[in-house]
Design an enzyme around this catalytic site. Structure first.
Site, PDB file in Angstrom:
ATOM      1  N   ARG A  34       1.044  -1.271   0.095  1.00 52.03           N
ATOM      2  CA  ARG A  34      -0.060  -0.094   0.048  1.00 52.03           C
ATOM      3  C   ARG A  34       0.844   1.372   0.110  1.00 52.03           C
ATOM      4  O   ARG A  34       1.983   1.099   0.418  1.00 52.03           O
ATOM      5  CB  ARG A  34      -0.845  -0.068   1.098  1.00 52.03           C
ATOM      6  CG  ARG A  34      -2.137  -0.851   1.166  1.00 52.03           C
ATOM      7  CD  ARG A  34      -2.849  -0.918   2.244  1.00 52.03           C
ATOM      8  NE  ARG A  34      -2.346  -1.382   3.454  1.00 52.03           N
ATOM      9  CZ  ARG A  34      -1.696  -0.676   4.339  1.00 52.03           C
ATOM     10  NH1 ARG A  34      -1.573   0.620   4.485  1.00 52.03           N
ATOM     11  NH2 ARG A  34      -1.183  -1.431   5.535  1.00 52.03           N
ATOM     12  N   TYR A  62      -1.654  -3.473  -7.073  1.00 52.89           N
ATOM     13  CA  TYR A  62      -1.174  -4.524  -5.774  1.00 52.89           C
ATOM     14  C   TYR A  62      -2.328  -4.061  -4.772  1.00 52.89           C
ATOM     15  O   TYR A  62      -2.688  -3.099  -4.218  1.00 52.89           O
ATOM     16  CB  TYR A  62       0.229  -3.912  -5.382  1.00 52.89           C
ATOM     17  CG  TYR A  62       0.697  -4.785  -4.208  1.00 52.89           C
ATOM     18  CD1 TYR A  62       1.287  -6.145  -4.668  1.00 52.89           C
ATOM     19  CD2 TYR A  62       0.039  -4.670  -2.749  1.00 52.89           C
ATOM     20  CE1 TYR A  62       1.567  -6.986  -3.499  1.00 52.89           C
ATOM     21  CE2 TYR A  62       0.588  -5.638  -2.008  1.00 52.89           C
ATOM     22  CZ  TYR A  62       1.373  -6.778  -2.202  1.00 52.89           C
ATOM     23  OH  TYR A  62       1.680  -7.830  -1.267  1.00 52.89           O
ATOM     24  N   LYS A  68      -9.411  -2.314   1.820  1.00 52.89           N
ATOM     25  CA  LYS A  68      -9.196  -0.927   2.826  1.00 52.89           C
ATOM     26  C   LYS A  68      -9.918   0.034   2.431  1.00 52.89           C
ATOM     27  O   LYS A  68     -10.514   0.577   3.140  1.00 52.89           O
ATOM     28  CB  LYS A  68      -7.791  -0.972   2.857  1.00 52.89           C
ATOM     29  CG  LYS A  68      -6.603  -2.152   3.047  1.00 52.89           C
ATOM     30  CD  LYS A  68      -6.994  -2.709   4.478  1.00 52.89           C
ATOM     31  CE  LYS A  68      -5.921  -3.884   4.664  1.00 52.89           C
ATOM     32  NZ  LYS A  68      -6.003  -4.368   6.007  1.00 52.89           N
ATOM     33  N   HIS A  87     -10.257  -2.477  11.644  1.00 51.37           N
ATOM     34  CA  HIS A  87      -9.416  -3.352  11.251  1.00 51.37           C
ATOM     35  C   HIS A  87      -8.913  -4.467  12.111  1.00 51.37           C
ATOM     36  O   HIS A  87      -8.322  -4.488  12.837  1.00 51.37           O
ATOM     37  CB  HIS A  87      -8.177  -2.628  10.926  1.00 51.37           C
ATOM     38  CG  HIS A  87      -7.180  -3.050  10.152  1.00 51.37           C
ATOM     39  ND1 HIS A  87      -5.656  -2.650  10.156  1.00 51.37           N
ATOM     40  CD2 HIS A  87      -7.187  -3.910   9.255  1.00 51.37           C
ATOM     41  CE1 HIS A  87      -5.114  -3.331   9.471  1.00 51.37           C
ATOM     42  NE2 HIS A  87      -5.621  -4.149   8.823  1.00 51.37           N
ATOM     43  N   SER A 109      -1.317  -4.106  10.223  1.00 51.03           N
ATOM     44  CA  SER A 109      -1.046  -4.923   9.036  1.00 51.03           C
ATOM     45  C   SER A 109       0.216  -5.578   9.358  1.00 51.03           C
ATOM     46  O   SER A 109       1.222  -5.100   9.821  1.00 51.03           O
ATOM     47  CB  SER A 109      -1.159  -4.091   7.632  1.00 51.03           C
ATOM     48  OG  SER A 109      -2.072  -3.568   7.578  1.00 51.03           O
ATOM     49  N   CYS A 129       0.801  -8.083  11.731  1.00 46.12           N
ATOM     50  CA  CYS A 129       1.185  -8.325  12.947  1.00 46.12           C
ATOM     51  C   CYS A 129       0.512  -9.450  13.605  1.00 46.12           C
ATOM     52  O   CYS A 129       0.574  -9.706  14.728  1.00 46.12           O
ATOM     53  CB  CYS A 129       0.930  -7.074  13.930  1.00 46.12           C
ATOM     54  SG  CYS A 129       2.152  -5.591  13.532  1.00 46.12           S
ATOM     55  N   ASP A 137      -9.387  -9.871   8.900  1.00 48.30           N
ATOM     56  CA  ASP A 137      -8.796  -8.514   8.799  1.00 48.30           C
ATOM     57  C   ASP A 137      -9.628  -7.548   9.054  1.00 48.30           C
ATOM     58  O   ASP A 137      -9.519  -6.536   9.478  1.00 48.30           O
ATOM     59  CB  ASP A 137      -8.429  -8.427   7.320  1.00 48.30           C
ATOM     60  CG  ASP A 137      -7.403  -7.157   7.103  1.00 48.30           C
ATOM     61  OD1 ASP A 137      -6.796  -7.053   7.834  1.00 48.30           O
ATOM     62  OD2 ASP A 137      -7.844  -6.856   6.162  1.00 48.30           O
ATOM     63  N   ARG A 195       2.041 -11.970  -0.638  1.00 46.48           N
ATOM     64  CA  ARG A 195       0.582 -12.445   0.006  1.00 46.48           C
ATOM     65  C   ARG A 195      -0.007 -13.623  -0.837  1.00 46.48           C
ATOM     66  O   ARG A 195       0.520 -13.900  -1.857  1.00 46.48           O
ATOM     67  CB  ARG A 195      -0.175 -11.136  -0.360  1.00 46.48           C
ATOM     68  CG  ARG A 195       0.196  -9.902   0.303  1.00 46.48           C
ATOM     69  CD  ARG A 195      -0.125  -9.694   1.538  1.00 46.48           C
ATOM     70  NE  ARG A 195       0.264  -8.574   2.551  1.00 46.48           N
ATOM     71  CZ  ARG A 195      -0.404  -8.418   3.670  1.00 46.48           C
ATOM     72  NH1 ARG A 195      -1.497  -8.787   3.973  1.00 46.48           N
ATOM     73  NH2 ARG A 195       0.018  -7.218   4.077  1.00 46.48           N
TER      74      ARG A 195
END
Ligand code: SAT
Ligand code: MN
Length: 597
Positions: free
Chosen positions: A82, A210, A219, A239, A261, A263, A288, A380
């Site tokens: 991002r 991406y 998001k 989130h 993100s 974690c 998420d 990912r």
């Protein structure tokens, strides 16, 4: 040209929705694609698109014996995460976006991006992708339509959302849908913009291919626009992962947890309890994002608006997350991992020996011992949630699940103890608001520096952060049965830089304490920061090979660290100016008084 596009858009459209048709025609007139394809979400369409993506080099088929139905995608090396500095909230007033967002005036943004979108799909196909965020027909579910010139985006959206005819049917003739426009453009970081127009329920994304920049349901809609809608409509877009924990007695408790993100949200949501916890079960509702609204019985109900996982690959293995390994064994799209000579994928931290030779994430030859990473740190997987062996039976329930506890967790090598419970809702909101975390590879920029990340929403809050925190405080009045709020930190390190707490499945021990607290079953110890597990009737550490000092270290509260923490929190609150909620400023004063007292 324009009228031909408009006619083409209308002719093949599987809908009569006048607002949708007019909008698609207008966007087609601007972007001038050669073709317009309305996506229906069918298996046949998936096959057609996949074949085409393989032909044009977007997807590399993996060994069907090793990874059935799986493909590898390599993004442009300038486009791997991002881009927060190129992400904008476009509200008429700058103050509505607040100090933590980049802002552009809506008309200026439309004008600037129109110039980029003008004719950008010449020679390309425009896909019309209708999708639902949330189980079909549910009270929290929202419809979006993404127009994109990327077959990779369509194939990802197909996994990540309920995409196609079903979403279009749910929309019917309504004009209540998110309008998303995306073009990969020429993938040039100088011409890359991710713009959100909350007032218009619109997202324009240009110049990236991406993840969170282009899968607009995630998001962009589910968090940035979602948080804005949540405030207007009285709910929360967060989130957060959602999990259900079931005890051997069959009691299920649902928990939502916010982490920044990369974690470990996906790991936590799919955790397998250690052997001392035979009979306990963790099930995933979401990994998420959580949309939460008060239900008719006065509890807070959460849905996962997504249908798939877009998870970090490196570090995933049979020890850290066996369920994720099963999930990505088939029907998965991998982005920016390494390729083995026999057509499987590889990444740093995968089980087994490091292969002698690989093709790295950029398609270059790679040899064992190389100092370069074979897989990008933010590589990912995109996998359907139905692959998850521990998917909750409630993941598709339109009503969602009742939340008993909310957890806030940052990545902190010091300062923040392993676990504590907030004194009450307002104090819990303060804990969430003052979350800090060390940055990860999920966004471009320096990795490992502490930044304030309130509720893990810093990059995702679609309006003024001060108003957002006030909204959290205000929600208290509409939730008669409030969830209890907790703070955790799995990432504390000892003086040698080693993680103190083993994490992963062992987090079950902390979870058990949280469940027991929620149901009022264990006594607790009051500290300056909140309630913590008691030495005697606290965390179950049976079978854990951890010296007592380590636990003391992981749970310790060091006053000198807290002095500098308070300073850093102050800088954050000052940024919010007059919009820093009064109740949180009072919480801050109380904490300072306790620490000074
Ligand atoms: O690229 S995404 O924004 O979807 C992943 C993340 O940052 O959590
Ligand atoms: Mn995330």
């Amino acid at each position: 040209m324009a009228s031909t596009q408009a006619a083409a858009a209308t002719e093949q459209a599987p809908t009569k929705n006048p607002t949708l048709l007019a909008w698609v025609a207008k966007m087609a007139a601007m972007t001038q694609p050669d073709r317009i394809v309305w996506c229906d979400g069918s298996e046949a369409e998936k096959q057609r698109l996949t074949e085409q993506a393989v032909k044009d080099g977007t997807l590399i088929p993996l060994n069907p014996q090793k990874r059935p139905g799986c493909y590898l995608h390599r993004s442009n090396p300038n486009d791997v995460a991002r881009v927060e500095h190129l992400t904008f909230i476009c509200t008429p007033n700058k103050t509505d976006a607040g100090p933590t967002n980049n802002w552009m005036e809506p008309e200026a943004a439309y004008t600037k991006l129109s110039q980029l979108f003008e004719g950008c799909m010449k020679g390309r196909t425009m896909y019309v992708v209708p999708y639902a965020m949330g189980p079909l027909g549910g009270p929290s579910t929202k419809i979006g339509v993404e127009l994109t010139d990327s077959d990779y985006v369509v194939l990802n959206m197909r996994i990540m959302t309920r995409m196609g005819k079903a979403a279009l049917d749910m929309l019917g003739d309504s004009d209540d849908f998110n309008r998303g426009l995306h073009s990969t453009g020429d993938v040039n970081p100088d011409r890359r913009y991710i713009c959100h127009f909350p007032q218009d329920n619109t997202i324009w994304s240009f110049g990236s291919g991406y993840g969170g920049n282009v899968l607009l349901g995630k998001k962009c809609l589910a968090l940035r626009i979602g948080s804005y809608l949540g405030r207007e409509e009285g709910w929360l877009a967060e989130h957060m992962l959602i999990l259900g924990v079931t005890s051997p007695k069959g009691e299920t408790t649902y928990i939502a947890a916010a982490f920044p993100s990369a974690c470990g949200k996906t790991n936590f949501a799919m955790m397998i309890p250690p052997k001392e916890y035979a009979g306990w079960k963790i099930e995933t509702v979401g990994d998420d994002i959580a949309w939460m609204r008060p239900g008719p019985d006065g509890r807070l109900y959460a849905i996962n608006p997504e249908a798939g996982y877009f998870g970090v690959v490196p570090g995933t293995n049979y020890k850290t997350n066996p369920n994720a390994m099963e999930t990505i064994a088939k029907d998965t799209l991998f982005t920016n991992v390494a390729l083995t000579p026999d057509g499987d994928v590889w990444w740093e931290g995968k089980d087994g020996e490091v292969p002698e030779e690989l093709t790295d994430w950029q398609g270059k030859p790679w040899k064992k011992g190389s100092t370069e990473k074979a897989a990008h740190p933010n590589s990912r997987f995109t996998a359907p949630m139905s692959n998850n062996p521990v998917l909750s039976g409630k993941a598709n329930n339109p009503q969602g699940v009742p939340i008993s506890a909310i957890i806030f967790g940052g990545r902190r090598s010091n300062t923040v103890p392993l676990v504590l419970q907030a004194f009450n809702w307002t104090h819990g909101v303060f804990l969430g608001a003052t979350m800090g975390s060390e940055t990860t590879a999920a966004a471009t920029g320096k990795v490992g520096v502490v930044r304030r990340d309130p509720m893990a929403m810093l990059p995702f809050c679609g309006y003024h952060m001060g108003d957002y925190l006030q909204h959290w405080l205000d929600m208290q009045k509409s939730i008669p049965q409030l969830p209890k709020i907790f703070q955790v930190n799995w990432f504390r390190q000892d003086k040698n830089g080693k993680f103190i707490w083993p994490g992963f499945g062992e987090n079950m021990r902390v979870l058990e304490w949280i469940v027991n607290r929620v149901h009022g079953r264990v006594p607790t110890q009051e500290t300056l920061l909140g309630w913590v597990p008691r030495q005697d009737q606290g965390l179950n550490l049976n079978g854990l090979d951890l010296p007592a000092e380590a636990i003391t270290e992981a749970t310790s509260i060091k006053e000198d660290e807290w002095k500098s923490e308070l300073k850093s929190q102050e800088v954050f609150f000052e940024q919010l100016g007059t919009k820093a909620p009064e109740a949180l400023m009072l919480q801050r004063k109380l904490l300072i008084a306790r620490l000074d007292g």
